[in-house]
Design a protein around this motif. Sequence first.
Motif, PDB file in Angstrom:
ATOM      1  N   UNK A 270       0.829  -1.199   0.000  1.00 49.20           N
ATOM      2  CA  UNK A 270       0.000   0.000   0.000  1.00 49.20           C
ATOM      3  C   UNK A 270       0.866   1.253   0.000  1.00 49.20           C
ATOM      4  N   UNK A 271       2.005   1.218   0.718  1.00 52.23           N
ATOM      5  CA  UNK A 271       2.919   2.360   0.702  1.00 52.23           C
ATOM      6  C   UNK A 271       3.498   2.566  -0.689  1.00 52.23           C
ATOM      7  N   UNK A 272       3.791   1.478  -1.374  1.00 49.60           N
ATOM      8  CA  UNK A 272       4.322   1.582  -2.738  1.00 49.60           C
ATOM      9  C   UNK A 272       3.272   2.141  -3.690  1.00 49.60           C
ATOM     10  N   UNK A 273       2.029   1.728  -3.504  1.00 47.16           N
ATOM     11  CA  UNK A 273       0.970   2.257  -4.363  1.00 47.16           C
ATOM     12  C   UNK A 273       0.845   3.771  -4.160  1.00 47.16           C
ATOM     13  N   UNK A 274       0.930   4.214  -2.925  1.00 47.67           N
ATOM     14  CA  UNK A 274       0.889   5.655  -2.669  1.00 47.67           C
ATOM     15  C   UNK A 274       2.071   6.357  -3.329  1.00 47.67           C
ATOM     16  N   UNK A 275       3.249   5.725  -3.284  1.00 44.57           N
ATOM     17  CA  UNK A 275       4.450   6.293  -3.887  1.00 44.57           C
ATOM     18  C   UNK A 275       4.276   6.425  -5.399  1.00 44.57           C
ATOM     19  N   UNK A 276       3.734   5.386  -6.047  1.00 41.17           N
ATOM     20  CA  UNK A 276       3.522   5.435  -7.488  1.00 41.17           C
ATOM     21  C   UNK A 276       2.524   6.540  -7.837  1.00 41.17           C
ATOM     22  N   UNK A 277       1.472   6.656  -7.044  1.00 41.83           N
ATOM     23  CA  UNK A 277       0.493   7.725  -7.284  1.00 41.83           C
ATOM     24  C   UNK A 277       1.165   9.095  -7.169  1.00 41.83           C
ATOM     25  N   UNK A 278       2.065   9.237  -6.189  1.00 38.66           N
ATOM     26  CA  UNK A 278       2.791  10.506  -6.043  1.00 38.66           C
ATOM     27  C   UNK A 278       3.658  10.785  -7.264  1.00 38.66           C
ATOM     28  N   UNK A 279       4.274   9.738  -7.829  1.00 43.56           N
ATOM     29  CA  UNK A 279       5.083   9.907  -9.034  1.00 43.56           C
ATOM     30  C   UNK A 279       4.216  10.317 -10.227  1.00 43.56           C
ATOM     31  N   UNK A 280       3.037   9.692 -10.341  1.00 43.04           N
ATOM     32  CA  UNK A 280       2.114  10.058 -11.422  1.00 43.04           C
ATOM     33  C   UNK A 280       1.688  11.511 -11.269  1.00 43.04           C
ATOM     34  N   UNK A 281       1.374  11.902 -10.033  1.00 44.12           N
ATOM     35  CA  UNK A 281       0.967  13.287  -9.783  1.00 44.12           C
ATOM     36  C   UNK A 281       2.097  14.245 -10.124  1.00 44.12           C
ATOM     37  N   UNK A 282       3.331  13.883  -9.750  1.00 42.40           N
ATOM     38  CA  UNK A 282       4.474  14.738 -10.056  1.00 42.40           C
ATOM     39  C   UNK A 282       4.614  14.934 -11.567  1.00 42.40           C
ATOM     40  N   UNK A 283       4.477  13.843 -12.317  1.00 38.91           N
ATOM     41  CA  UNK A 283       4.607  13.933 -13.770  1.00 38.91           C
ATOM     42  C   UNK A 283       3.503  14.787 -14.376  1.00 38.91           C
TER      43      UNK A 283
ATOM     44  N   UNK B 227      -8.989  17.820 -17.072  1.00 38.44           N
ATOM     45  CA  UNK B 227      -9.663  18.260 -15.849  1.00 38.44           C
ATOM     46  C   UNK B 227     -10.282  17.059 -15.118  1.00 38.44           C
ATOM     47  N   UNK B 228     -10.866  16.160 -15.887  1.00 38.99           N
ATOM     48  CA  UNK B 228     -11.482  14.959 -15.315  1.00 38.99           C
ATOM     49  C   UNK B 228     -10.431  14.086 -14.637  1.00 38.99           C
ATOM     50  N   UNK B 229      -9.296  13.878 -15.322  1.00 40.53           N
ATOM     51  CA  UNK B 229      -8.246  13.041 -14.768  1.00 40.53           C
ATOM     52  C   UNK B 229      -7.609  13.647 -13.525  1.00 40.53           C
ATOM     53  N   UNK B 230      -7.373  14.962 -13.541  1.00 45.08           N
ATOM     54  CA  UNK B 230      -6.786  15.622 -12.375  1.00 45.08           C
ATOM     55  C   UNK B 230      -7.734  15.541 -11.180  1.00 45.08           C
ATOM     56  N   UNK B 231      -9.037  15.618 -11.444  1.00 38.04           N
ATOM     57  CA  UNK B 231     -10.008  15.472 -10.360  1.00 38.04           C
ATOM     58  C   UNK B 231      -9.914  14.098  -9.707  1.00 38.04           C
ATOM     59  N   UNK B 232      -9.778  13.067 -10.547  1.00 40.34           N
ATOM     60  CA  UNK B 232      -9.632  11.714 -10.008  1.00 40.34           C
ATOM     61  C   UNK B 232      -8.324  11.571  -9.247  1.00 40.34           C
ATOM     62  N   UNK B 233      -7.251  12.110  -9.795  1.00 41.58           N
ATOM     63  CA  UNK B 233      -5.951  12.023  -9.134  1.00 41.58           C
ATOM     64  C   UNK B 233      -5.959  12.742  -7.791  1.00 41.58           C
ATOM     65  N   UNK B 234      -6.600  13.891  -7.734  1.00 40.23           N
ATOM     66  CA  UNK B 234      -6.696  14.629  -6.478  1.00 40.23           C
ATOM     67  C   UNK B 234      -7.447  13.820  -5.431  1.00 40.23           C
ATOM     68  N   UNK B 235      -8.567  13.224  -5.838  1.00 41.12           N
ATOM     69  CA  UNK B 235      -9.336  12.393  -4.914  1.00 41.12           C
ATOM     70  C   UNK B 235      -8.524  11.190  -4.461  1.00 41.12           C
ATOM     71  N   UNK B 236      -7.739  10.619  -5.372  1.00 37.68           N
ATOM     72  CA  UNK B 236      -6.923   9.455  -5.055  1.00 37.68           C
ATOM     73  C   UNK B 236      -5.868   9.808  -4.006  1.00 37.68           C
ATOM     74  N   UNK B 237      -5.246  10.957  -4.143  1.00 43.78           N
ATOM     75  CA  UNK B 237      -4.194  11.362  -3.198  1.00 43.78           C
ATOM     76  C   UNK B 237      -4.774  11.716  -1.822  1.00 43.78           C
TER      77      UNK B 237
END
Length: 274
Positions: free
Chosen positions: A148-161, A196-206
Motif C-alpha cells: 500500500x505504501x508503494x501504491x501511494x508512492x507510485x500515485x505521487x510519481x504520477x501526480x508529479x509527472x 480536468x477529469x483526470x486531475x479530479x480523479x488524481x486529487x481524490x486518489x491522493x
Amino acid sequence: MPSRSQVQRLLAEGLDYEEAGHRLGVPAGQAFLIATGLPADGGDTLTTAEQHRPGMPRESTQHLANPPAVNPTCTDETRRWLRHRAVTDRPMRQAAEQWDARPKGDRAPGDVHELTAVLTRDHDRVTGLLKQLKALPGATKGGTGADLARREFVVALIAQALESHEPAEQRHLWPAVRAALGTGDRLADEALRQEHEGIGTLTALRETSADSEEFDELAEQLESQVRRHVAFEDAVFVRLRENLPQEDRERLGAEVVETWHSAPDVPHPHGRQD
C-alpha cells in the motif's frame, strides 16, 4: 456419481436442488439433470410431458445452470494468506527493499526535441507507472502495508509527472493545435475537459487512504482516464505533424522541456536517495 433415486429422495424430504446438490457433492444444475434427465437451461424448449416429469419445479431452472460466481480472491482468508506469504518469503522481502518505481533515464534526452516526441515519451513514462500501480496488490487484493505504501508512492510519481506535463501542454501544445488545425478549438477543448477529469480523479486518489476500497476504485478509474486521454492525444499528434512545420515543433518541444527542469523529486517510500 449420485443416482436419480438419491436426488429424488432428497427432493421428497423438502430440499431444493441447491441443497440436494450440496449434500451429494455436485452442482445444483447437475443434480437437476440427474433427477429429470433434462438440462437446467432448456426450460424454454420443454414439451408438456417433460414439464410434468418428477422433480420438475414450477419456477425457472436457469439459475441452476448459471449459479452466481464466487471470487475467492476477495475473501478475508485469502487476503490473510497472501499477507503471510509475502511476509515470510525472504526473496520477496529483499526485492521489495530494492524496489523503486521511478522511471529510469532522462525525462527528455538531449536527442529528443520535437514537441510530439517529447510529449509521447512523457506519456510512456506515465503509462509505465500506471502498469506498476496495477501490478501492486491493493487493499481489496490482500496487499501488505508495504504494498500500500508503494501504491501511494507510485500515485505521487504520477501526480508529479502530470503536475508539470499538463501545464506544459496547456501553455505550448493546445495553442499550437488551435492555430494549426481547422478543428483545433474542438480538439483542444475536449483534451482540456479530459485533463480536468483526470486531475479530479488524481486529487481524490491522493486524498484517500491506500488501505481502502475507494483507493483501488479510484486507481482503476485514473488508469482508464489516462489511457483514453493518451490515445486521444496520439491521434492529435498525427495531425499536428502533418500541419505544423518541423522547426515550430522543435521550438515548442524545447520550451516544454525547459518547464520540466525545475520539477521537485518525490522521496522514496523507504527513505532511499539515488
